[in-house]
Structures are given as C-alpha cells and as structure tokens.
Design a protein around this motif. Structure first.
Motif, PDB file in Angstrom:
ATOM      1  N   PRO A 161       8.462   9.441  23.589  1.00 54.31           N
ATOM      2  CA  PRO A 161       7.375   9.302  22.399  1.00 54.31           C
ATOM      3  C   PRO A 161       7.906   8.738  21.229  1.00 54.31           C
ATOM      4  CG  PRO A 161       6.792  11.281  24.000  1.00 54.31           C
ATOM      5  CD  PRO A 161       8.337  10.807  24.353  1.00 54.31           C
ATOM      6  N   GLU A 162       9.081   9.350  20.832  1.00 56.20           N
ATOM      7  CA  GLU A 162       9.694   9.221  19.582  1.00 56.20           C
ATOM      8  C   GLU A 162       9.872   7.755  19.345  1.00 56.20           C
ATOM      9  OE1 GLU A 162      10.785  11.011  21.826  1.00 56.20           O
ATOM     10  OE2 GLU A 162      10.523  13.253  20.894  1.00 56.20           O
ATOM     11  N   ALA A 163      10.137   6.864  20.639  1.00 59.57           N
ATOM     12  CA  ALA A 163      10.692   5.358  20.473  1.00 59.57           C
ATOM     13  C   ALA A 163       9.450   4.776  20.566  1.00 59.57           C
ATOM     14  CB  ALA A 163      11.429   5.061  21.807  1.00 59.57           C
ATOM     15  N   ARG A 164       8.270   5.055  20.515  1.00 56.75           N
ATOM     16  CA  ARG A 164       6.990   4.096  20.492  1.00 56.75           C
ATOM     17  C   ARG A 164       6.895   3.773  19.125  1.00 56.75           C
ATOM     18  NH1 ARG A 164       3.349   8.379  24.175  1.00 56.75           N
ATOM     19  NH2 ARG A 164       4.453   7.794  25.986  1.00 56.75           N
ATOM     20  N   GLY A 165       7.399   4.135  17.920  1.00 61.29           N
ATOM     21  CA  GLY A 165       7.035   3.611  16.657  1.00 61.29           C
ATOM     22  C   GLY A 165       7.904   2.274  16.479  1.00 61.29           C
ATOM     23  N   LEU A 166       8.829   2.161  17.358  1.00 62.21           N
ATOM     24  CA  LEU A 166       9.859   0.813  17.284  1.00 62.21           C
ATOM     25  C   LEU A 166       9.040  -0.403  17.842  1.00 62.21           C
ATOM     26  CD1 LEU A 166      13.101   2.286  18.002  1.00 62.21           C
ATOM     27  CD2 LEU A 166      12.257   1.977  15.701  1.00 62.21           C
ATOM     28  N   ASP A 167       9.322  -1.546  17.186  1.00 66.15           N
ATOM     29  CA  ASP A 167       8.636  -2.844  17.795  1.00 66.15           C
ATOM     30  C   ASP A 167       9.523  -3.208  19.123  1.00 66.15           C
ATOM     31  OD1 ASP A 167      10.991  -4.242  16.692  1.00 66.15           O
ATOM     32  OD2 ASP A 167       9.784  -4.284  14.822  1.00 66.15           O
ATOM     33  N   ASP A 168       8.965  -4.414  19.885  1.00 68.58           N
ATOM     34  CA  ASP A 168       9.657  -4.765  21.025  1.00 68.58           C
ATOM     35  C   ASP A 168      11.124  -5.426  20.695  1.00 68.58           C
ATOM     36  OD1 ASP A 168       7.334  -4.028  22.224  1.00 68.58           O
ATOM     37  OD2 ASP A 168       6.797  -6.027  22.935  1.00 68.58           O
ATOM     38  N   ASP A 169      11.177  -5.876  19.673  1.00 65.65           N
ATOM     39  CA  ASP A 169      12.359  -6.589  19.254  1.00 65.65           C
ATOM     40  C   ASP A 169      13.654  -5.582  18.953  1.00 65.65           C
ATOM     41  OD1 ASP A 169      11.363  -9.344  19.474  1.00 65.65           O
ATOM     42  OD2 ASP A 169      10.996  -9.269  17.344  1.00 65.65           O
ATOM     43  N   THR A 170      13.282  -4.561  18.229  1.00 67.39           N
ATOM     44  CA  THR A 170      14.255  -3.472  18.010  1.00 67.39           C
ATOM     45  C   THR A 170      14.491  -2.704  19.326  1.00 67.39           C
ATOM     46  OG1 THR A 170      13.256  -3.232  15.728  1.00 67.39           O
ATOM     47  CG2 THR A 170      14.559  -1.282  16.688  1.00 67.39           C
ATOM     48  N   LEU A 171      13.583  -2.372  19.930  1.00 71.28           N
ATOM     49  CA  LEU A 171      13.898  -1.736  21.447  1.00 71.28           C
ATOM     50  C   LEU A 171      14.786  -2.556  22.125  1.00 71.28           C
ATOM     51  CD1 LEU A 171      10.400  -0.166  22.039  1.00 71.28           C
ATOM     52  CD2 LEU A 171      12.375   0.965  21.523  1.00 71.28           C
TER      53      LEU A 171
ATOM     54  N   LYS B  15       0.785  -1.303  -0.031  1.00 71.89           N
ATOM     55  CA  LYS B  15      -0.028  -0.100   0.096  1.00 71.89           C
ATOM     56  C   LYS B  15       0.761   1.460   0.093  1.00 71.89           C
ATOM     57  CE  LYS B  15      -3.984  -2.246   2.465  1.00 71.89           C
ATOM     58  NZ  LYS B  15      -4.767  -2.124   3.727  1.00 71.89           N
ATOM     59  N   SER B  16       1.893   1.269   0.542  1.00 72.96           N
ATOM     60  CA  SER B  16       2.649   2.362   0.569  1.00 72.96           C
ATOM     61  C   SER B  16       4.223   1.871   0.607  1.00 72.96           C
ATOM     62  CB  SER B  16       2.503   3.024   1.828  1.00 72.96           C
ATOM     63  OG  SER B  16       2.919   2.495   2.953  1.00 72.96           O
ATOM     64  N   GLY B  17       5.292   2.944   0.499  1.00 71.10           N
ATOM     65  CA  GLY B  17       6.826   2.488   0.530  1.00 71.10           C
ATOM     66  C   GLY B  17       6.970   2.036   1.828  1.00 71.10           C
ATOM     67  N   PHE B  18       8.178   1.274   1.869  1.00 71.66           N
ATOM     68  CA  PHE B  18       8.738   0.449   3.041  1.00 71.66           C
ATOM     69  C   PHE B  18      10.336   0.540   2.903  1.00 71.66           C
ATOM     70  CE2 PHE B  18      10.578  -3.845   4.422  1.00 71.66           C
ATOM     71  CZ  PHE B  18       9.962  -3.813   5.694  1.00 71.66           C
ATOM     72  N   VAL B  19      10.762   0.528   4.321  1.00 72.24           N
ATOM     73  CA  VAL B  19      12.305   0.555   4.565  1.00 72.24           C
ATOM     74  C   VAL B  19      12.725  -0.787   5.221  1.00 72.24           C
ATOM     75  CG1 VAL B  19      12.831   2.977   4.106  1.00 72.24           C
ATOM     76  CG2 VAL B  19      12.062   2.127   6.459  1.00 72.24           C
ATOM     77  N   SER B  20      13.427  -1.398   4.670  1.00 74.33           N
ATOM     78  CA  SER B  20      13.816  -2.890   5.098  1.00 74.33           C
ATOM     79  C   SER B  20      15.059  -2.745   6.113  1.00 74.33           C
ATOM     80  CB  SER B  20      14.167  -3.787   4.061  1.00 74.33           C
ATOM     81  OG  SER B  20      14.999  -3.290   3.153  1.00 74.33           O
ATOM     82  N   ALA B  21      15.910  -1.582   6.021  1.00 71.58           N
ATOM     83  CA  ALA B  21      17.057  -1.247   6.623  1.00 71.58           C
ATOM     84  C   ALA B  21      16.559  -1.194   8.367  1.00 71.58           C
ATOM     85  CB  ALA B  21      17.686  -0.185   6.178  1.00 71.58           C
ATOM     86  N   GLY B  22      17.611  -1.850   9.091  1.00 69.71           N
ATOM     87  CA  GLY B  22      17.127  -1.760  10.580  1.00 69.71           C
ATOM     88  C   GLY B  22      18.507  -1.653  11.416  1.00 69.71           C
ATOM     89  N   LEU B  23      18.469  -1.394  12.445  1.00 69.92           N
ATOM     90  CA  LEU B  23      19.812  -1.505  13.272  1.00 69.92           C
ATOM     91  C   LEU B  23      20.453  -2.828  13.445  1.00 69.92           C
ATOM     92  CD1 LEU B  23      21.374   0.453  15.297  1.00 69.92           C
ATOM     93  CD2 LEU B  23      19.825  -0.141  17.286  1.00 69.92           C
ATOM     94  N   LYS B  24      19.745  -3.824  13.537  1.00 71.37           N
ATOM     95  CA  LYS B  24      20.633  -4.995  13.348  1.00 71.37           C
ATOM     96  C   LYS B  24      21.132  -5.325  12.208  1.00 71.37           C
ATOM     97  CE  LYS B  24      18.190  -8.336  15.667  1.00 71.37           C
ATOM     98  NZ  LYS B  24      17.232  -9.666  16.127  1.00 71.37           N
ATOM     99  N   ALA B  25      20.572  -5.057  11.021  1.00 72.56           N
ATOM    100  CA  ALA B  25      21.038  -5.195   9.741  1.00 72.56           C
ATOM    101  C   ALA B  25      22.389  -4.367   9.369  1.00 72.56           C
ATOM    102  CB  ALA B  25      20.201  -5.078   8.553  1.00 72.56           C
ATOM    103  N   ALA B  26      22.158  -3.122  10.146  1.00 72.80           N
ATOM    104  CA  ALA B  26      23.364  -2.027   9.979  1.00 72.80           C
ATOM    105  C   ALA B  26      24.362  -2.597  10.669  1.00 72.80           C
ATOM    106  CB  ALA B  26      22.720  -1.011  10.199  1.00 72.80           C
ATOM    107  N   ASN B  27      24.152  -3.108  12.230  1.00 73.29           N
ATOM    108  CA  ASN B  27      25.285  -3.558  13.010  1.00 73.29           C
ATOM    109  C   ASN B  27      26.011  -4.877  12.347  1.00 73.29           C
ATOM    110  OD1 ASN B  27      26.657  -3.494  15.554  1.00 73.29           O
ATOM    111  ND2 ASN B  27      25.445  -5.058  16.182  1.00 73.29           N
ATOM    112  N   LEU B  28      25.242  -5.636  11.771  1.00 68.23           N
ATOM    113  CA  LEU B  28      25.839  -6.794  10.989  1.00 68.23           C
ATOM    114  C   LEU B  28      26.761  -6.343   9.876  1.00 68.23           C
ATOM    115  CD1 LEU B  28      25.958  -9.833  10.725  1.00 68.23           C
ATOM    116  CD2 LEU B  28      23.928  -9.762   9.243  1.00 68.23           C
TER     117      LEU B  28
END
Length: 437
Positions: free
Chosen positions: A365-375, A183-196
């Motif tokens: 409040p800014e961190a509420r957009g991240l899921d549990d795994d990322t946090l 339905k809209s654009g998506f970014v697949s980059a994440g902190l775990k992937a960047a760290n790897l």
C-alpha cells in the motif's frame, strides 16, 4: 634467575659470616699506622706508585646492571602487553571495525558497540554532548568531553549526508514558489534525480582511479549490503535529521521557512520515504521479479527496434517519392505502413508490460503514492543491483526497512512542537532571517 643471582652476590648465603678485613684493619693488626686516603695524599708521593681507584665501584655497577636485566626479563610480558597495541584494531574505519572486531578484546570502539546496543552512532558507555560528540569519563555529575570527532565512514563520508540533507530541503517548494506548488507545497526531488546527482557527481563519496563508472561500482559494492546499510544508517541517521533541521532553518533568498512550511516539508518527505520503502519491499518480495522486469526490458527493446525500422522505411519512402517512379514510391509506402503498424504494436506491448510491472510494484500500500515511471525506475535500479547476485536482495530488504524508519522520523519531526524553529548557530545565537510570508 638474574635477580636472585644478583642478590646472592650482595648478601652471600644468607647466614651470618665474619666481616671481611679491610687494609686498615690489617695494618693496625701489624702495628703499622693507618694510611690516609689517596685523594688526601700529594700526587708526587715518593717511593710509591699511585693506586688505581674505582675497581670496587665497577663490580657494584656490574651487579646492578645484572639485577636490572633480570627484572626486565621477568617483566617483559607485562611491558609488551601494555605498550604495544593490537594490530588487529589499527588502520580500520568505523564500519570496518564494526564488521571485523578484534579478537580476545571484544568489539573495538565504534560501530560494533553501537550495533550491539542498538545505538545511534555513539558508544553505549559514553554520554553524548549537545553537539553530538562523544563524552567519556563520567564521574558523578561531571563529564569530560573527549577530543575525538564523531565517527565517519572512510567511503561514505559525512559530507554525503550533509549534502543530501541540504539537497532535500532545497527541493522543497512552499506554496506559490513553483509551478507545481500553486495550492500546496511541492518537492521536486526524486529517485532519478538523486541517482544522477550522487551517481555522477559522487558528492561525499570516496573512490580512487580515473574511471567514474568503476568508482561508482566500487562504492555500490562496498555500501549496498545488508550489514553495511544498517551500519551506515545507525552511524548517520540522527546526524542526518539534525542536518535537515539545520538546512530548513537556514535563510534562503533572505527568508526562512515558517513553522507550517517546515512541517509540510517533513510530511511530504515522510510520504516519499514510506512510498520508496513500499517499492523496495514489493521488489524484494516478488517471486517472479526478474521475469517481470525482463518482460518489460524485452518489450522496451522491441519497441526501440521497431522505431528504428519504421524510420528507415520512412526515409526509403521519401527518397522513392522524390526521386523514383510512382511504382517505387507506392511499394515503399506499403513497406512503411507495415513497419508503422509493427511499431504501434510494439509500443502497445511495451506499455502493457510497463503497467504490469508498475502494478506489481504497488502490491504494498505504501508504494501506491508513486507514479508508474518512478516504480518502473525503482524496479530497473533494483534489477541492476541484484542481477547475477541474487543474495543482494537482502540489501534491498534492508533498504526497505531503513526507508520506512526514515519516513517515521520525518513524520515525528513534522509533529514536533518546535519544527521549523531556527537552530542555534555555532556561537550560540539563533539564525536571524525574515520568515517567509
């Protein structure tokens, strides 16, 4: 003084004195004819030995050498100061120069000037050309660019910045180009992937030795401090944004991002960077941060141990069932059931600790957009950085500040009228490609 001594020998005492008589004068006083110069006389003149010429010139040369030596001695301090550079400012990277300014000369050219003026990677007394290089020697309306390349850190190279920009753009997927982008654009980059990517590949990071783990630790120890993070950000922030714009304008599979797609990409990453800023800020502001992370770690380890115990009891039951008596199989089954219940309880405790930690990380409040795994991943990453060195929490606070600023930059880029427009190529022509339909 040597110079005064030389002048005295040439000028005498400074008072008028009779002229010294020459040999020609004495011959005229004695009534004898004046002799011709020796170079005009035949070399085989009889009855007289040849005279040696040049004794007067030798004395004049000696006097001149004395005068020159005295002058050099008097001017030795000026010559040494102007010719020999200060060793304190040599063999330094831009960031090292920023953190260790040379004595008696103020901060050396580089990040020290930039940090003092709040600049963006250029000296405050230099104009900046369109390509980001420093321009000095401004006279009226004319400028002369210096041949020096833009500043670069010796450990965190510009190649890291350029690769990160390209990686972020590549991991943006416009609508309809990814299963998560229906339905809209998506970014697949994440902190775990960047760290790897950068913790294993070490792209754009300089390190020595054969141990990757040691090299990674050395780079983190070098870069993950509050002053160094701030210095690196000031050095590279503008060029990073330019690299993102250039990567977004480059064709991908024969197509370029449209203006709307580019704006969406900037907005999605602005949200991610602000959320990451909130997570870092929550971690650095949590008084019992280490205790909460420790509770999650203990619960996770307990669940892993319980799982291993359950698998052993399961194997024992299957063995007793297939090869043992009915009584042995029943006893093994009961032990397996007990082990299974313990495993289930450990999983519940682990998930409770995980949710508690994630909820604490959402205190901003800014961190509420991240899921549990990322946090939880962010919390674990921060804990590894500050464990045994609580003073490094200042670096976490700086990371929160810089991530927030980067989010604001991406939001501003999304609102820019020319967002997504192709950048001029090196030769001055725009990038030609078909816009994505």
């Amino acid at each position: 003084m040597a110079s005064h001594w030389g002048v005295t020998m040439l000028q005498g005492t400074g008072t008028a004195s009779p002229r010294r008589k020459t040999r020609s004068d004495r011959l005229q006083e004695d009534g004898m004819p004046e002799e011709k110069d020796i170079i005009e006389m035949p070399s085989n003149r009889p009855g007289k030995k040849p005279q040696k010429k040049g004794s007067g010139l030798v004395w004049i040369l000696i006097i001149c050498i004395g005068i020159a030596a005295g002058a050099l001695w008097l001017l030795r301090d000026v010559l040494v100061t102007n010719v020999v550079p200060e060793r304190a400012t040599t063999d330094q990277t831009g960031t090292q120069a920023a953190l260790a300014p040379a004595p008696e000369q103020g901060p050396p050219p580089g990040l020290a000037d930039m940090l003092a003026a709040g600049g963006n990677g250029t000296r405050p007394d230099a104009a900046v050309a369109a390509n980001g290089t420093q321009v000095t020697g401004v006279v009226g309306n004319a400028t002369q660019p210096t041949p020096a390349v833009p500043m670069e850190d010796a450990v965190v190279r510009y190649a890291f910045v350029e690769d990160l920009a390209s990686w972020l753009v590549t991991n943006y997927h416009p609508r309809g180009t990814h299963p998560e982008a229906r339905k809209s654009g998506f970014v697949s980059a994440g902190l775990k992937a960047a760290n790897l990517r950068y913790g294993t590949g070490m792209t754009g990071l300089s390190w020595s030795g054969e141990s990757l783990a040691a090299g990674r630790s050395a780079v983190l120890a070098y870069a993950f401090t509050s002053p160094m993070l701030d210095a690196l950000y000031r050095m590279y922030a503008d060029r990073f944004m330019a690299a993102v714009a250039e990567a977004a304008a480059a064709p991908r599979d024969g197509k370029t991002l449209t203006v709307d797609e580019t704006k969406e990409m900037y907005r999605l990453y602005a949200k991610r960077f602000r959320a990451l800023s909130g997570a870092f800020e929550a971690a650095s502001g949590m008084k019992d941060f280490s205790r909460r992370v420790g509770a999650w770690t203990e619960a996770s380890d307990a669940a892993a141990d319980a799982n291993a115990s359950f698998m052993e009891s399961l194997n024992a039951y299957e063995t007793a069932r297939d090869n043992g008596t009915a009584q042995e199989a029943e006893a093994a089954r009961k032990l397996m059931d007990i082990s299974g219940k313990r495993y289930q309880q450990s999983i519940m405790m682990r998930e409770r600790a995980r949710e508690t930690l994630a909820e604490a990380m959402r205190s901003r409040p800014e961190a509420r957009g991240l899921d549990d795994d990322t946090l939880v991943y962010v919390a674990m990453w921060v804990q590894r950085r500050v464990q045994g060195a609580p003073e490094r929490m200042d670096a976490v606070r700086m990371a929160a500040k810089l991530a927030g600023d980067l989010g604001s930059r991406f939001e501003a880029a999304a609102s820019a009228p020319a967002a997504g427009a192709p950048l001029p190529a090196a030769g001055g022509a725009g990038v030609s490609a078909t816009p994505r339909q």
